[in-house]
Design a protein around this motif. Structure first.
Motif, PDB file in Angstrom:
ATOM      1  N   UNK A 208       0.835  -1.211   0.000  1.00 59.30           N
ATOM      2  CA  UNK A 208       0.000   0.000   0.000  1.00 59.30           C
ATOM      3  C   UNK A 208       0.869   1.260   0.000  1.00 59.30           C
ATOM      4  N   UNK A 209       1.925   1.226   0.770  1.00 63.10           N
ATOM      5  CA  UNK A 209       2.765   2.423   0.927  1.00 63.10           C
ATOM      6  C   UNK A 209       3.823   2.540  -0.174  1.00 63.10           C
ATOM      7  N   UNK A 210       4.043   1.446  -0.939  1.00 60.36           N
ATOM      8  CA  UNK A 210       5.282   1.286  -1.698  1.00 60.36           C
ATOM      9  C   UNK A 210       5.593   2.398  -2.709  1.00 60.36           C
ATOM     10  N   UNK A 211       4.613   2.825  -3.480  1.00 59.66           N
ATOM     11  CA  UNK A 211       4.934   3.799  -4.536  1.00 59.66           C
ATOM     12  C   UNK A 211       5.334   5.130  -3.907  1.00 59.66           C
ATOM     13  N   UNK A 212       4.541   5.564  -2.929  1.00 56.91           N
ATOM     14  CA  UNK A 212       4.837   6.836  -2.268  1.00 56.91           C
ATOM     15  C   UNK A 212       6.134   6.773  -1.484  1.00 56.91           C
ATOM     16  N   UNK A 213       6.318   5.704  -0.722  1.00 53.95           N
ATOM     17  CA  UNK A 213       7.566   5.569   0.047  1.00 53.95           C
ATOM     18  C   UNK A 213       8.762   5.500  -0.912  1.00 53.95           C
ATOM     19  N   UNK A 214       8.633   4.684  -1.947  1.00 52.20           N
ATOM     20  CA  UNK A 214       9.742   4.504  -2.896  1.00 52.20           C
ATOM     21  C   UNK A 214      10.125   5.828  -3.542  1.00 52.20           C
ATOM     22  N   UNK A 215       9.110   6.626  -3.867  1.00 50.08           N
ATOM     23  CA  UNK A 215       9.359   7.954  -4.464  1.00 50.08           C
ATOM     24  C   UNK A 215      10.227   8.791  -3.526  1.00 50.08           C
ATOM     25  N   UNK A 216       9.880   8.760  -2.255  1.00 52.19           N
ATOM     26  CA  UNK A 216      10.626   9.597  -1.310  1.00 52.19           C
ATOM     27  C   UNK A 216      12.022   9.005  -1.052  1.00 52.19           C
ATOM     28  N   UNK A 217      12.130   7.682  -1.092  1.00 45.43           N
ATOM     29  CA  UNK A 217      13.466   7.084  -0.939  1.00 45.43           C
ATOM     30  C   UNK A 217      14.396   7.538  -2.069  1.00 45.43           C
ATOM     31  N   UNK A 218      13.877   7.574  -3.284  1.00 45.18           N
ATOM     32  CA  UNK A 218      14.776   7.950  -4.399  1.00 45.18           C
ATOM     33  C   UNK A 218      15.067   9.459  -4.372  1.00 45.18           C
ATOM     34  N   UNK A 219      14.078  10.247  -3.980  1.00 46.49           N
ATOM     35  CA  UNK A 219      14.313  11.691  -3.832  1.00 46.49           C
ATOM     36  C   UNK A 219      15.394  11.913  -2.775  1.00 46.49           C
ATOM     37  N   UNK A 220      15.296  11.167  -1.697  1.00 44.25           N
ATOM     38  CA  UNK A 220      16.268  11.290  -0.615  1.00 44.25           C
ATOM     39  C   UNK A 220      17.678  10.926  -1.086  1.00 44.25           C
ATOM     40  N   UNK A 221      17.742   9.907  -1.930  1.00 39.49           N
ATOM     41  CA  UNK A 221      19.029   9.480  -2.485  1.00 39.49           C
ATOM     42  C   UNK A 221      19.637  10.604  -3.325  1.00 39.49           C
ATOM     43  N   UNK A 222      18.785  11.248  -4.126  1.00 36.63           N
ATOM     44  CA  UNK A 222      19.263  12.365  -4.959  1.00 36.63           C
ATOM     45  C   UNK A 222      19.711  13.524  -4.071  1.00 36.63           C
ATOM     46  N   UNK A 390       4.987 -17.731   1.826  1.00 40.71           N
ATOM     47  CA  UNK A 390       5.456 -17.225   3.120  1.00 40.71           C
ATOM     48  C   UNK A 390       5.431 -15.695   3.095  1.00 40.71           C
ATOM     49  N   UNK A 391       4.695 -15.075   4.026  1.00 42.61           N
ATOM     50  CA  UNK A 391       4.699 -13.603   4.056  1.00 42.61           C
ATOM     51  C   UNK A 391       5.944 -13.055   4.746  1.00 42.61           C
ATOM     52  N   UNK A 392       6.392 -11.908   4.272  1.00 39.95           N
ATOM     53  CA  UNK A 392       7.558 -11.266   4.876  1.00 39.95           C
ATOM     54  C   UNK A 392       7.093 -10.245   5.918  1.00 39.95           C
ATOM     55  N   UNK A 393       8.024  -9.841   6.783  1.00 42.85           N
ATOM     56  CA  UNK A 393       7.706  -8.784   7.744  1.00 42.85           C
ATOM     57  C   UNK A 393       7.718  -7.431   7.028  1.00 42.85           C
ATOM     58  N   UNK A 394       7.136  -6.442   7.691  1.00 43.94           N
ATOM     59  CA  UNK A 394       7.144  -5.080   7.157  1.00 43.94           C
ATOM     60  C   UNK A 394       8.590  -4.619   6.948  1.00 43.94           C
ATOM     61  N   UNK A 395       9.416  -4.904   7.943  1.00 43.59           N
ATOM     62  CA  UNK A 395      10.810  -4.420   7.897  1.00 43.59           C
ATOM     63  C   UNK A 395      11.547  -5.009   6.697  1.00 43.59           C
ATOM     64  N   UNK A 396      11.321  -6.304   6.445  1.00 47.57           N
ATOM     65  CA  UNK A 396      12.020  -6.956   5.327  1.00 47.57           C
ATOM     66  C   UNK A 396      11.563  -6.358   3.985  1.00 47.57           C
ATOM     67  N   UNK A 397      10.232  -6.239   3.830  1.00 48.48           N
ATOM     68  CA  UNK A 397       9.728  -5.714   2.553  1.00 48.48           C
ATOM     69  C   UNK A 397      10.174  -4.261   2.361  1.00 48.48           C
ATOM     70  N   UNK A 398      10.139  -3.478   3.444  1.00 44.38           N
ATOM     71  CA  UNK A 398      10.522  -2.068   3.348  1.00 44.38           C
ATOM     72  C   UNK A 398      12.015  -1.933   3.037  1.00 44.38           C
ATOM     73  N   UNK A 399      12.826  -2.816   3.657  1.00 46.31           N
ATOM     74  CA  UNK A 399      14.256  -2.680   3.381  1.00 46.31           C
ATOM     75  C   UNK A 399      14.589  -3.130   1.958  1.00 46.31           C
ATOM     76  N   UNK A 400      13.868  -4.150   1.455  1.00 54.36           N
ATOM     77  CA  UNK A 400      14.056  -4.540   0.033  1.00 54.36           C
ATOM     78  C   UNK A 400      13.665  -3.381  -0.885  1.00 54.36           C
ATOM     79  N   UNK A 401      12.531  -2.736  -0.540  1.00 55.31           N
ATOM     80  CA  UNK A 401      12.075  -1.601  -1.354  1.00 55.31           C
ATOM     81  C   UNK A 401      13.152  -0.512  -1.386  1.00 55.31           C
ATOM     82  N   UNK A 402      13.673  -0.204  -0.214  1.00 58.43           N
ATOM     83  CA  UNK A 402      14.690   0.852  -0.137  1.00 58.43           C
ATOM     84  C   UNK A 402      15.907   0.472  -0.996  1.00 58.43           C
ATOM     85  N   UNK A 403      16.356  -0.793  -0.858  1.00 64.99           N
ATOM     86  CA  UNK A 403      17.514  -1.228  -1.659  1.00 64.99           C
ATOM     87  C   UNK A 403      17.245  -1.082  -3.148  1.00 64.99           C
TER      88      UNK A 403
END
Ligand code: NDP
Length: 447
Positions: A208-222, A390-403
């Motif tokens: 649910x959060x992925x597109x918005x969070x991912x956008x901000x992660x890449x902006x942050x990287x820039x 097998x479902x992943x934890x929030x932390x695992x999915x979020x850290x994969x997204x960030x990577x």
């Protein structure tokens, strides 16, 4: 023949073969314009007709969607699924329900999706679907009947290893649920055929959060690359849907202040910072219009119409509503007001002229293909979890997204530099996405 001549010939063929589809033409042109040097350095792409093949969808489905409204009237909409390219994996891309949907919109989105999915580094081809059905003002039962009818046809063409749709404008968790239920009923199988599912029945945390969070992660990287961060930055966001809401949430978590949000009727400006709980209540729970916000927060102002949203001064602009919502004039105003970073949360929200203004004025411009790839990336992770059961934890999915977002930034930057366009993320993202697909197509023979 020079690369330029080849590109021009391919583009002319696209115009001829796909008349009256300006959004598709725009998306193709932007990519082709980035590829001159790539073709010069890789003549095998030319001799194998990679460009000609890539701009032609592998399959295009158009179908009737009959349904009945609450008054018993018979209604008909048109459904689409464009299965564009499967060189890197099963077709993957969302479904959009909006009255403006027609074949050209689905093709533009499907074409963008090929390169976006390639950028994620996951095994996903590109596709997109939708309907000109307008969910606004429809009851939940009407939406359910429509989704069931839509899936009654679509289920013949999709599958967990064939084509895996997801949500987009007008299609959220509720609609995915209705479509998944109908697929399961007809095919008698429980598989990961759609992503964006509910958490209790196969969905992934962070989707649910992925597109918005991912956008901000890449902006942050820039920002990091420029020696800055989000702390204390003023951010203007458009839209008030899935992408806009979760981009706002992540900006706030990282210390920035979001001052605007909008819907197709108008925008709110809250100089003290948008109160996201109010927005979630209005948009996600009550499904009302964004203007309700100002009846709760008295210092905020509502303006009818969306175009002036970009005249609100900001350090960072995140267009998260729809295609071509930010034009050249708006881009000039943003630059004049000191905006330093633009990240496209929506697909192609900036017109080509607006993108040029940003690039010419040294605004860091992160195109949607790279910047909003977080959604499909976590969809890819949802597919992986479904296959593993097998479902992943929030932390695992979020850290994969960030990577994934960090590596998209890195790959796009490096590709831009390698092809003599350092700092140009439009060119960098197009090249990094294209090369992988092109190599896979070469390896797979005449496909
Ligand atoms: P939603 O339906 O959740 O929200 C869309 C928002 O944009 C709503 O506030 C809507 O207002 C507004 N909007 C839609 N059309 C227009 C228009 N013509 N003019 C002005 N405002 C408009 O969609 P999403 O947030 O999911 O998608 C937003 C954008 O992000 C789209 O371009 C989509 O393709 C892209 N995207 C979405 C992903 C996802 O995971 N959801 C992934 C990658 C890209 P209103 O309610 O008035 O229609």
């Amino acid at each position: 023949m020079s690369a330029e001549t080849i590109i021009q010939a391919v583009y002319e063929q696209v115009l001829k073969r796909n008349p009256s589809e300006p959004e598709f033409h725009q998306a193709v042109k932007e990519v082709l314009d980035s590829l001159g040097l790539v073709l010069e350095r890789n003549p095998e792409y030319v001799s194998a007709g990679i460009l000609e093949r890539m701009v032609e969808p592998e399959r295009q489905l158009i179908f009737r969607v009959p349904w009945q409204d609450d008054k018993g009237n018979f209604r008909v909409n048109r459904g689409f699924r464009v299965e564009f390219n499967s060189a890197l994996g099963p077709y993957k891309g969302g479904i959009r329900f909006h009255p403006t949907v027609y074949l050209g919109i689905i093709k533009f989105l499907g074409f963008e999706q090929i390169l976006k999915n390639s950028l994620t580094g996951l095994m996903m081809g590109g596709g997109k679907g939708g309907s000109d059905f307008d969910p606004k003002g429809k009851s939940k039962s009407e939406v359910m009947r429509f989704c069931q009818s839509f899936m009654t046809e679509l289920c013949r063409h999709i599958g967990p290893d064939t084509d895996v749709p997801a949500g987009d404008i007008g299609v959220g968790g509720r609609e995915v649920g209705f479509m998944f239920g109908q697929y399961k009923r007809i095919r008698n199988e429980f598989t990961g055929v759609l992503t964006g599912k509910g958490l209790e029945w196969g969905g992934s945390l962070v989707r649910t959060e992925a597109t918005g969070y991912g956008l901000v992660y890449i902006v942050n990287e820039a920002l990091k690359a420029a020696g800055k961060d989000l702390e204390g930055m003023t951010v203007s966001v458009s839209g008030a849907g899935n992408v806009a809401i979760y981009a706002t949430e992540k900006v706030q978590q990282l210390g920035g202040k979001v001052v605007t949000l909008s819907d197709s009727n108008g925008f709110v400006h809250d100089p003290d910072g948008i109160k996201l709980d109010t927005v979630k209540q209005i948009k996600e729970v009550e499904r009302k219009r964004i203007k309700e916000y100002v009846s709760i927060h008295k210092k905020a102002r509502y303006t009818e119409g969306c175009s002036d949203i970009w005249s609100v001064p900001c350090d960072i602009a995140l267009p998260c509503a729809t295609q071509n919502e930010l034009d050249e004039a708006a881009a000039k105003v943003l630059v004049k007001n000191g905006c330093k970073v633009v990240g496209e949360g929506a697909n192609m929200p900036c017109t080509p002229e607006a993108a040029d203004v940003f690039i010419k004025n040294d605004v860091i411009f992160l195109p949607g293909k790279a910047a909003n790839a977080g959604g499909v990336a976590v969809s890819g992770l949802e597919m992986a979890q479904n296959s593993q059961r097998i479902p992943w934890t929030f932390e695992k999915a979020d850290s994969e997204l960030k990577n994934i977002m960090v590596s998209i930034y890195k790959n796009a930057s490096e590709a831009a530099a390698e092809y003599d366009c350092a700092g140009n993320f439009v060119v960098g993202a197009n090249i990094a996405g294209f090369v992988k697909v092109a190599n896979a197509m070469l390896a797979q023979g005449l496909v």
